[in-house]
Motif scaffolding. Structure first.
Motif, PDB file in Angstrom:
ATOM      1  N   LEU A 113      25.398  58.634  82.861  1.00  0.00           N
ATOM      2  CA  LEU A 113      25.536  58.294  84.283  1.00  0.00           C
ATOM      3  C   LEU A 113      26.880  58.763  84.819  1.00  0.00           C
ATOM      4  O   LEU A 113      26.957  59.355  85.907  1.00  0.00           O
ATOM      5  CB  LEU A 113      25.434  56.783  84.479  1.00  0.00           C
ATOM      6  N   GLY A 114      27.932  58.479  84.067  1.00  0.00           N
ATOM      7  CA  GLY A 114      29.266  58.840  84.518  1.00  0.00           C
ATOM      8  C   GLY A 114      29.502  60.335  84.586  1.00  0.00           C
ATOM      9  O   GLY A 114      30.168  60.821  85.504  1.00  0.00           O
ATOM     10  N   ARG A 115      28.937  61.059  83.663  1.00  0.00           N
ATOM     11  CA  ARG A 115      29.174  62.506  83.611  1.00  0.00           C
ATOM     12  C   ARG A 115      28.245  63.309  84.509  1.00  0.00           C
ATOM     13  O   ARG A 115      28.624  64.376  84.988  1.00  0.00           O
ATOM     14  CB  ARG A 115      29.041  62.995  82.168  1.00  0.00           C
ATOM     15  N   THR A 116      27.019  62.811  84.715  1.00  0.00           N
ATOM     16  CA  THR A 116      26.051  63.606  85.472  1.00  0.00           C
ATOM     17  C   THR A 116      25.617  62.954  86.779  1.00  0.00           C
ATOM     18  O   THR A 116      25.022  63.616  87.617  1.00  0.00           O
ATOM     19  CB  THR A 116      24.769  63.858  84.636  1.00  0.00           C
ATOM     20  N   GLY A 117      25.857  61.652  86.912  1.00  0.00           N
ATOM     21  CA  GLY A 117      25.392  60.939  88.098  1.00  0.00           C
ATOM     22  C   GLY A 117      23.935  60.536  88.028  1.00  0.00           C
ATOM     23  O   GLY A 117      23.403  59.946  88.968  1.00  0.00           O
ATOM     24  N   THR A 118      23.277  60.829  86.901  1.00  0.00           N
ATOM     25  CA  THR A 118      21.870  60.459  86.728  1.00  0.00           C
ATOM     26  C   THR A 118      21.723  59.592  85.485  1.00  0.00           C
ATOM     27  O   THR A 118      22.468  59.736  84.516  1.00  0.00           O
ATOM     28  CB  THR A 118      20.960  61.700  86.585  1.00  0.00           C
ATOM     29  N   PRO A 119      20.736  58.699  85.491  1.00  0.00           N
ATOM     30  CA  PRO A 119      20.499  57.861  84.312  1.00  0.00           C
ATOM     31  C   PRO A 119      20.068  58.698  83.111  1.00  0.00           C
ATOM     32  O   PRO A 119      19.420  59.729  83.271  1.00  0.00           O
ATOM     33  CB  PRO A 119      19.361  56.933  84.746  1.00  0.00           C
ATOM     34  N   LEU A 120      20.412  58.239  81.936  1.00  0.00           N
ATOM     35  CA  LEU A 120      19.938  58.885  80.706  1.00  0.00           C
ATOM     36  C   LEU A 120      18.473  58.543  80.474  1.00  0.00           C
ATOM     37  O   LEU A 120      17.668  59.419  80.180  1.00  0.00           O
ATOM     38  CB  LEU A 120      20.772  58.441  79.504  1.00  0.00           C
ATOM     39  N   ILE A 121      18.146  57.248  80.589  1.00  0.00           N
ATOM     40  CA  ILE A 121      16.790  56.804  80.260  1.00  0.00           C
ATOM     41  C   ILE A 121      16.021  56.378  81.503  1.00  0.00           C
ATOM     42  O   ILE A 121      16.604  56.047  82.528  1.00  0.00           O
ATOM     43  CB  ILE A 121      16.804  55.646  79.231  1.00  0.00           C
ATOM     44  N   ASP A 122      14.705  56.366  81.350  1.00  0.00           N
ATOM     45  CA  ASP A 122      13.839  55.964  82.461  1.00  0.00           C
ATOM     46  C   ASP A 122      13.620  54.460  82.527  1.00  0.00           C
ATOM     47  O   ASP A 122      12.997  53.960  83.445  1.00  0.00           O
ATOM     48  CB  ASP A 122      12.493  56.686  82.391  1.00  0.00           C
ATOM     49  N   THR A 181       4.576  59.097  67.671  1.00  0.00           N
ATOM     50  CA  THR A 181       3.951  59.819  68.780  1.00  0.00           C
ATOM     51  C   THR A 181       4.896  60.020  69.956  1.00  0.00           C
ATOM     52  O   THR A 181       4.482  60.499  71.006  1.00  0.00           O
ATOM     53  CB  THR A 181       2.703  59.058  69.276  1.00  0.00           C
ATOM     54  N   VAL A 182       6.156  59.689  69.768  1.00  0.00           N
ATOM     55  CA  VAL A 182       7.146  59.809  70.839  1.00  0.00           C
ATOM     56  C   VAL A 182       7.680  61.234  70.882  1.00  0.00           C
ATOM     57  O   VAL A 182       8.082  61.791  69.850  1.00  0.00           O
ATOM     58  CB  VAL A 182       8.294  58.795  70.625  1.00  0.00           C
ATOM     59  N   ALA A 183       7.693  61.801  72.074  1.00  0.00           N
ATOM     60  CA  ALA A 183       8.176  63.174  72.254  1.00  0.00           C
ATOM     61  C   ALA A 183       9.673  63.250  71.971  1.00  0.00           C
ATOM     62  O   ALA A 183      10.416  62.314  72.281  1.00  0.00           O
ATOM     63  CB  ALA A 183       7.887  63.641  73.670  1.00  0.00           C
ATOM     64  N   PRO A 184      10.127  64.369  71.425  1.00  0.00           N
ATOM     65  CA  PRO A 184      11.566  64.523  71.186  1.00  0.00           C
ATOM     66  C   PRO A 184      12.315  64.757  72.503  1.00  0.00           C
ATOM     67  O   PRO A 184      11.723  65.172  73.505  1.00  0.00           O
ATOM     68  CB  PRO A 184      11.642  65.762  70.290  1.00  0.00           C
ATOM     69  N   VAL A 185      13.599  64.506  72.486  1.00  0.00           N
ATOM     70  CA  VAL A 185      14.447  64.813  73.637  1.00  0.00           C
ATOM     71  C   VAL A 185      14.687  66.319  73.635  1.00  0.00           C
ATOM     72  O   VAL A 185      15.091  66.882  72.622  1.00  0.00           O
ATOM     73  CB  VAL A 185      15.792  64.060  73.550  1.00  0.00           C
ATOM     74  N   THR A 186      14.430  66.957  74.758  1.00  0.00           N
ATOM     75  CA  THR A 186      14.637  68.405  74.857  1.00  0.00           C
ATOM     76  C   THR A 186      15.815  68.768  75.758  1.00  0.00           C
ATOM     77  O   THR A 186      16.317  69.873  75.679  1.00  0.00           O
ATOM     78  CB  THR A 186      13.367  69.096  75.379  1.00  0.00           C
ATOM     79  N   ASP A 187      16.241  67.844  76.587  1.00  0.00           N
ATOM     80  CA  ASP A 187      17.338  68.116  77.515  1.00  0.00           C
ATOM     81  C   ASP A 187      18.657  68.256  76.751  1.00  0.00           C
ATOM     82  O   ASP A 187      19.080  67.306  76.080  1.00  0.00           O
ATOM     83  CB  ASP A 187      17.440  66.992  78.543  1.00  0.00           C
ATOM     84  N   PRO A 188      19.325  69.412  76.835  1.00  0.00           N
ATOM     85  CA  PRO A 188      20.540  69.616  76.052  1.00  0.00           C
ATOM     86  C   PRO A 188      21.695  68.700  76.470  1.00  0.00           C
ATOM     87  O   PRO A 188      22.496  68.296  75.627  1.00  0.00           O
ATOM     88  CB  PRO A 188      20.888  71.085  76.274  1.00  0.00           C
ATOM     89  N   VAL A 189      21.783  68.345  77.734  1.00  0.00           N
ATOM     90  CA  VAL A 189      22.866  67.463  78.185  1.00  0.00           C
ATOM     91  C   VAL A 189      22.658  66.061  77.617  1.00  0.00           C
ATOM     92  O   VAL A 189      23.591  65.438  77.108  1.00  0.00           O
ATOM     93  CB  VAL A 189      22.966  67.442  79.725  1.00  0.00           C
ATOM     94  N   ALA A 190      21.435  65.569  77.681  1.00  0.00           N
ATOM     95  CA  ALA A 190      21.129  64.249  77.134  1.00  0.00           C
ATOM     96  C   ALA A 190      21.419  64.220  75.635  1.00  0.00           C
ATOM     97  O   ALA A 190      22.031  63.262  75.133  1.00  0.00           O
ATOM     98  CB  ALA A 190      19.669  63.882  77.404  1.00  0.00           C
TER      99      ALA A 190
END
Length: 148
Positions: free
Chosen positions: A37-46, A79-88
């Motif tokens: 949140l602090g670095r990107t202004g967006t939440p990490l998780i939904d 069955t959980v998808a992997p994280v693909t976003d490099p920033v996350a």
């Protein structure tokens, strides 16, 4: 980019080689969320965090892994998808590497900071008190300013 809560949890569990308890996972996820949140202004998780007795908790994740109790969480994210976003991934990896040697109790102490979002929203013996992302972002800014 926001990622599914369970995908982020899976990433942290894999990074730890499946050595995290529910408590430690919750704290690492919260701190990763705050850093993102602090670095990107967006939440990490939904998902969202709530102010529970032992600090911030993402309730859907808590219920997904609560059967492990205080023990290490096993591979329950098949069955959980992997994280693909490099920033996350980068934020979670940096958070994990910097805090990996802290005990769950020490991480509870970090998240119980009296100027933090948890402290502002915590009510003893109450669950369901949501910690808004705006408050988590304010905590990030206060921590930067204070050097905490």
């Amino acid at each position: 980019m926001t990622v599914p809560t369970l995908s982020a949890a899976k990433y942290l569990c894999e990074a730890s080689e499946w050595s995290l308890s529910n408590l430690k996972l919750q704290k690492l996820l919260y701190i990763s969320h705050m850093m993102h949140l602090g670095r990107t202004g967006t939440p990490l998780i939904d998902g969202h965090f709530e102010a529970w007795d032992y600090g911030p908790v993402e309730p859907s994740l808590y219920h997904h892994v609560k059967a492990f109790g205080r023990n290490e969480i096993g591979p329950v994210f098949h069955t959980v998808a992997p994280v693909t976003d490099p920033v996350a991934k980068d934020v979670m990896e940096r958070t994990f590497q910097s805090l990996r040697n802290m005990t769950p109790g020490q991480l509870v102490g970090v998240t119980h900071w009296d100027q933090g979002a948890w402290a502002q929203h915590y009510r003893p013996d109450t669950r369901g008190a949501v910690i808004p992302n705006e408050a988590i972002l304010e905590e990030y800014a206060r921590r930067l300013k204070s050097g905490s």
